[in-house]
Design a protein around this motif. Structure first.
Motif, PDB file in Angstrom:
ATOM      1  N   VAL A  13       0.835  -1.202   0.000  1.00  5.68           N
ATOM      2  CA  VAL A  13       0.000   0.000   0.000  1.00  5.68           C
ATOM      3  C   VAL A  13       0.871   1.253   0.000  1.00  5.68           C
ATOM      4  CG1 VAL A  13      -1.628   1.347   1.382  1.00  5.68           C
ATOM      5  CG2 VAL A  13      -2.024  -1.089   1.040  1.00  5.68           C
ATOM      6  N   LEU A  14       1.904   1.282   0.832  1.00  5.68           N
ATOM      7  CA  LEU A  14       2.774   2.460   0.886  1.00  5.68           C
ATOM      8  C   LEU A  14       3.502   2.689  -0.432  1.00  5.68           C
ATOM      9  CD1 LEU A  14       4.241   2.039   4.470  1.00  5.68           C
ATOM     10  CD2 LEU A  14       2.768   3.896   3.674  1.00  5.68           C
ATOM     11  N   THR A  15       4.028   1.633  -1.029  1.00  4.58           N
ATOM     12  CA  THR A  15       4.752   1.814  -2.283  1.00  4.58           C
ATOM     13  C   THR A  15       3.800   2.171  -3.430  1.00  4.58           C
ATOM     14  OG1 THR A  15       4.744  -0.584  -2.670  1.00  4.58           O
ATOM     15  CG2 THR A  15       6.707   0.372  -1.663  1.00  4.58           C
ATOM     16  N   ALA A  16       2.564   1.705  -3.370  1.00  4.08           N
ATOM     17  CA  ALA A  16       1.585   2.092  -4.395  1.00  4.08           C
ATOM     18  C   ALA A  16       1.260   3.578  -4.293  1.00  4.08           C
ATOM     19  CB  ALA A  16       0.311   1.266  -4.259  1.00  4.08           C
ATOM     20  N   MET A  17       1.215   4.108  -3.082  1.00  3.51           N
ATOM     21  CA  MET A  17       0.912   5.527  -2.896  1.00  3.51           C
ATOM     22  C   MET A  17       2.115   6.405  -3.254  1.00  3.51           C
ATOM     23  SD  MET A  17      -2.152   5.508  -2.286  1.00  3.51           S
ATOM     24  CE  MET A  17      -2.156   7.265  -2.304  1.00  3.51           C
ATOM     25  N   ALA A  18       3.303   5.884  -3.062  1.00  2.00           N
ATOM     26  CA  ALA A  18       4.520   6.653  -3.349  1.00  2.00           C
ATOM     27  C   ALA A  18       5.077   6.182  -4.695  1.00  2.00           C
ATOM     28  CB  ALA A  18       5.541   6.442  -2.232  1.00  2.00           C
ATOM     29  N   ASP A  19       4.268   6.303  -5.731  1.00  2.00           N
ATOM     30  CA  ASP A  19       4.640   5.722  -7.027  1.00  2.00           C
ATOM     31  C   ASP A  19       5.328   6.693  -7.981  1.00  2.00           C
ATOM     32  OD1 ASP A  19       2.461   7.303  -7.502  1.00  2.00           O
ATOM     33  OD2 ASP A  19       1.395   5.852  -8.733  1.00  2.00           O
ATOM     34  N   ARG A  20       5.544   7.932  -7.546  1.00  2.00           N
ATOM     35  CA  ARG A  20       6.210   8.893  -8.434  1.00  2.00           C
ATOM     36  C   ARG A  20       7.719   8.802  -8.281  1.00  2.00           C
ATOM     37  NH1 ARG A  20       3.463  14.049  -6.454  1.00  2.00           N
ATOM     38  NH2 ARG A  20       5.576  14.729  -6.829  1.00  2.00           N
ATOM     39  N   PRO A  21       8.456   8.761  -9.368  1.00  2.00           N
ATOM     40  CA  PRO A  21       9.918   8.669  -9.279  1.00  2.00           C
ATOM     41  C   PRO A  21      10.555   9.847  -8.539  1.00  2.00           C
ATOM     42  CG  PRO A  21       9.194   8.202 -11.514  1.00  2.00           C
ATOM     43  CD  PRO A  21       7.987   8.678 -10.753  1.00  2.00           C
ATOM     44  N   ASP A  22       9.891  11.006  -8.531  1.00  2.00           N
ATOM     45  CA  ASP A  22      10.457  12.168  -7.848  1.00  2.00           C
ATOM     46  C   ASP A  22       9.930  12.306  -6.418  1.00  2.00           C
ATOM     47  OD1 ASP A  22       7.875  12.784  -8.584  1.00  2.00           O
ATOM     48  OD2 ASP A  22       8.321  14.869  -9.073  1.00  2.00           O
ATOM     49  N   GLY A  23       9.186  11.319  -5.923  1.00  2.00           N
ATOM     50  CA  GLY A  23       8.620  11.371  -4.584  1.00  2.00           C
ATOM     51  C   GLY A  23       9.594  10.863  -3.535  1.00  2.00           C
ATOM     52  N   LEU A  24       9.224  11.068  -2.293  1.00  2.00           N
ATOM     53  CA  LEU A  24      10.017  10.601  -1.166  1.00  2.00           C
ATOM     54  C   LEU A  24       9.072   9.988  -0.143  1.00  2.00           C
ATOM     55  CD1 LEU A  24      12.704  10.377   0.386  1.00  2.00           C
ATOM     56  CD2 LEU A  24      12.197  12.641   1.342  1.00  2.00           C
ATOM     57  N   LEU A  25       9.299   8.726   0.185  1.00  2.00           N
ATOM     58  CA  LEU A  25       8.539   8.016   1.199  1.00  2.00           C
ATOM     59  C   LEU A  25       9.377   7.992   2.467  1.00  2.00           C
ATOM     60  CD1 LEU A  25       6.194   6.180   2.111  1.00  2.00           C
ATOM     61  CD2 LEU A  25       7.457   4.259   1.118  1.00  2.00           C
ATOM     62  N   VAL A  26       8.843   8.537   3.546  1.00  2.00           N
ATOM     63  CA  VAL A  26       9.539   8.552   4.832  1.00  2.00           C
ATOM     64  C   VAL A  26       8.848   7.538   5.731  1.00  2.00           C
ATOM     65  CG1 VAL A  26      10.236   9.949   6.809  1.00  2.00           C
ATOM     66  CG2 VAL A  26      10.103  10.993   4.522  1.00  2.00           C
ATOM     67  N   ILE A  27       9.616   6.587   6.245  1.00  2.00           N
ATOM     68  CA  ILE A  27       9.057   5.496   7.032  1.00  2.00           C
ATOM     69  C   ILE A  27       9.973   5.206   8.216  1.00  2.00           C
ATOM     70  CG2 ILE A  27      10.172   3.751   5.591  1.00  2.00           C
ATOM     71  CD1 ILE A  27       7.675   2.023   6.008  1.00  2.00           C
ATOM     72  N   SER A  28       9.382   4.798   9.323  1.00  2.00           N
ATOM     73  CA  SER A  28      10.152   4.462  10.510  1.00  2.00           C
ATOM     74  C   SER A  28      10.731   3.063  10.383  1.00  2.00           C
ATOM     75  CB  SER A  28       9.259   4.536  11.751  1.00  2.00           C
ATOM     76  OG  SER A  28       9.941   4.040  12.884  1.00  2.00           O
ATOM     77  N   ALA A  29      11.950   2.903  10.861  1.00  2.00           N
ATOM     78  CA  ALA A  29      12.563   1.581  10.875  1.00  2.00           C
ATOM     79  C   ALA A  29      11.848   0.698  11.881  1.00  2.00           C
ATOM     80  CB  ALA A  29      14.046   1.689  11.217  1.00  2.00           C
ATOM     81  N   GLY A  30      11.279   1.297  12.916  1.00  2.00           N
ATOM     82  CA  GLY A  30      10.562   0.532  13.934  1.00  2.00           C
ATOM     83  C   GLY A  30      11.508  -0.316  14.752  1.00  2.00           C
ATOM     84  N   ARG A  31      11.014  -0.729  15.881  1.00  2.00           N
ATOM     85  CA  ARG A  31      11.766  -1.649  16.737  1.00  2.00           C
ATOM     86  C   ARG A  31      10.822  -2.761  17.118  1.00  2.00           C
ATOM     87  NH1 ARG A  31      15.244   2.323  20.651  1.00  2.00           N
ATOM     88  NH2 ARG A  31      16.522   3.155  18.994  1.00  2.00           N
ATOM     89  N   HIS A  32      11.247  -3.967  16.866  1.00  2.00           N
ATOM     90  CA  HIS A  32      10.413  -5.124  17.172  1.00  2.00           C
ATOM     91  C   HIS A  32      11.059  -5.876  18.322  1.00  2.00           C
ATOM     92  CE1 HIS A  32       8.085  -4.349  13.609  1.00  2.00           C
ATOM     93  NE2 HIS A  32       9.198  -4.277  12.913  1.00  2.00           N
ATOM     94  N   GLY A  33      10.927  -5.316  19.520  1.00  2.00           N
ATOM     95  CA  GLY A  33      11.544  -5.935  20.685  1.00  2.00           C
ATOM     96  C   GLY A  33      10.794  -7.151  21.186  1.00  2.00           C
ATOM     97  N   SER A  34       9.525  -7.260  20.885  1.00  2.00           N
ATOM     98  CA  SER A  34       8.754  -8.389  21.393  1.00  2.00           C
ATOM     99  C   SER A  34       9.027  -9.636  20.559  1.00  2.00           C
ATOM    100  CB  SER A  34       7.256  -8.066  21.351  1.00  2.00           C
ATOM    101  OG  SER A  34       6.804  -8.030  20.014  1.00  2.00           O
ATOM    102  N   MET A  35       8.744 -10.773  21.146  1.00  2.00           N
ATOM    103  CA  MET A  35       8.913 -12.041  20.433  1.00  2.00           C
ATOM    104  C   MET A  35       7.993 -12.083  19.221  1.00  2.00           C
ATOM    105  SD  MET A  35      10.402 -14.855  20.026  1.00  2.00           S
ATOM    106  CE  MET A  35      11.228 -15.354  21.496  1.00  2.00           C
ATOM    107  N   ARG A  36       6.777 -11.581  19.366  1.00  2.00           N
ATOM    108  CA  ARG A  36       5.830 -11.570  18.248  1.00  2.00           C
ATOM    109  C   ARG A  36       6.353 -10.717  17.105  1.00  2.00           C
ATOM    110  NH1 ARG A  36       0.067  -9.113  19.233  1.00  2.00           N
ATOM    111  NH2 ARG A  36       1.170  -7.238  18.688  1.00  2.00           N
TER     112      ARG A  36
END
Length: 87
Positions: A13-36
C-alpha cells in the motif's frame, strides 16, 4: 497533503501511494523488541525493507526516537499517557 485511508498489507500500500519517481517516502525503521514482532519480521520481512526494495521513488528510513522506547516502558509499567500528562 490530503489524508487517505487504504486497506491492505502495509508495504504494498505504501509503495503504491509513493509511485512517483520524484517522490520521497519517509518510514520508521521501527523496533520489534517483542517475540511476536521478531517472529513476524522473520516470517514476512519488515515493511521498511519491502519499501526500500519496491518503491519507485526515494525512501528515507528513519530510526525511532529514544522517546518511543521510554513511552513503551511506561506503558509496560501500567502508566498511561493521561496519567503521565496529569503528573
Amino acid at each position: 497533503m490530503q489524508p487517505l485511508v487504504m486497506r491492505g498489507e502495509a508495504g504494498p500500500v505504501l509503495t503504491a501511494m509513493a509511485d512517483r519517481p520524484d517522490g520521497l517516502l519517509v518510514i520508521s525503521a521501527g523496533r520489534h523488541g517483542s517475540m511476536r514482532g521478531r517472529l513476524r519480521r522473520l516470517l514476512r520481512g519488515s515493511v521498511a525493507r519491502y519499501c526500500l526494495d519496491h518503491a519507485r521513488g526515494g525512501v528515507w528510513v528513519v530510526p525511532p526516537s529514544d522517546l518511543h522506547e521510554d513511552l513503551r516502558a511506561l506503558h509496560r509499567d501500567g502508566i498511561g499517557l493521561r496519567e503521565l500528562i496529569a503528573a
